[in-house]
Design a protein around this motif. Structure first.
Motif, PDB file in Angstrom:
ATOM      1  N   THR A  69      -7.413   6.015  -4.107  1.00 24.24           N
ATOM      2  CA  THR A  69      -6.641   5.164  -3.210  1.00 24.24           C
ATOM      3  C   THR A  69      -6.445   5.800  -1.838  1.00 24.24           C
ATOM      4  N   ASN A  97       1.428   9.125  -1.459  1.00 20.95           N
ATOM      5  CA  ASN A  97       0.286   9.423  -2.324  1.00 20.95           C
ATOM      6  C   ASN A  97       0.176  10.927  -2.566  1.00 20.95           C
ATOM      7  N   MET A 122       0.824  -1.205   0.000  1.00 20.38           N
ATOM      8  CA  MET A 122       0.000   0.000   0.000  1.00 20.38           C
ATOM      9  C   MET A 122       0.862   1.261   0.000  1.00 20.38           C
ATOM     10  N   ARG A 131      -7.362   8.146  -9.826  1.00 18.09           N
ATOM     11  CA  ARG A 131      -6.933   6.906  -9.189  1.00 18.09           C
ATOM     12  C   ARG A 131      -6.191   7.184  -7.892  1.00 18.09           C
TER      13      ARG A 131
END
Length: 214
Positions: free
Chosen positions: A190, A121, A115, A186
């Motif tokens: 996430t 991110n 992850m 995307r």
């Protein structure tokens, strides 16, 4: 929150950048062992930290915990000057192509397993948000090949520029990674967020010139 720092705002963000350069030193010199970058002041900087570089600094609770740098491919950058052997064909160059370098995150905030961590991110989201805002749609990356699948899963369209080489004790491959609104969607999916990762006050600041001078 992620902050974009350019040559126009460097002076007003000098303390933030100072912490970011210290993070770079801890990660690349002390952790990765890139001893040729060691400096007595504990700040890792190089010749590419000039007026054309775009710095992205992630701050949480007043502390710098993530960083990355973008360099225009129309000027000297790592692939053209330091690691040209990673590109076997024509080197990608253009105003809409920038190089992603010096990505680093404090150890406590990194991903565990497959992850992507929230900080990672946000840093990737920052590239895409900034790129969509400034007309940049492709980044050049020199990275561990293990990142290839992760980028594809995040809807980057990745193309290797050559085969991996051993650099500083680590397998490294150069790629181009194209992105668009689907990539941003995307990334936000996430991290279960719809808001921007980049601070609005810094996203639309003028970026450095792409012009190649003598």
């Amino acid at each position: 929150m992620l902050h974009v720092v350019t040559s126009q705002t460097k002076d007003s963000h000098s303390a933030m950048l100072g912490e970011a350069f210290q993070l770079r030193h801890r990660v690349f010199v002390e952790e990765k062992g890139w001893s040729d970058l060691r400096r007595a002041d504990g700040r890792e900087t190089d010749r590419f930290d000039d007026e054309h570089a775009v710095h992205m600094v992630y701050i949480e609770a007043g502390k710098v915990i993530g960083y990355q740098r973008l360099l225009p491919t129309t000027r000297p950058h790592l692939l053209s000057e330091v690691m040209p052997e990673l590109c076997e064909g024509e080197r990608p160059v253009g105003a809409n192509i920038w190089e992603w370098t010096r990505y680093c995150v404090e150890p406590a905030y990194r991903e565990r397993g497959r992850m992507l961590s929230p900080v990672a991110n946000a840093l990737l989201s920052g590239i895409v948000e900034w790129g969509l805002d400034t007309g940049v749609g492709t980044i050049v990356i020199e990275m561990n090949p293990l990142w290839l699948l992760r980028l594809v899963q995040l809807h980057f369209r990745v193309t290797p520029l050559g085969v991996p080489h051993l650099i500083n004790g680590e397998e490294t491959v150069a790629v181009t990674a194209k992105f668009d609104e689907r990539t941003l969607g995307r990334l936000r999916e996430t991290r279960s967020a719809s808001s921007a990762a980049v601070a609005a006050s810094t996203l639309r600041e003028p970026r450095p010139s792409n012009h190649v001078g003598r």
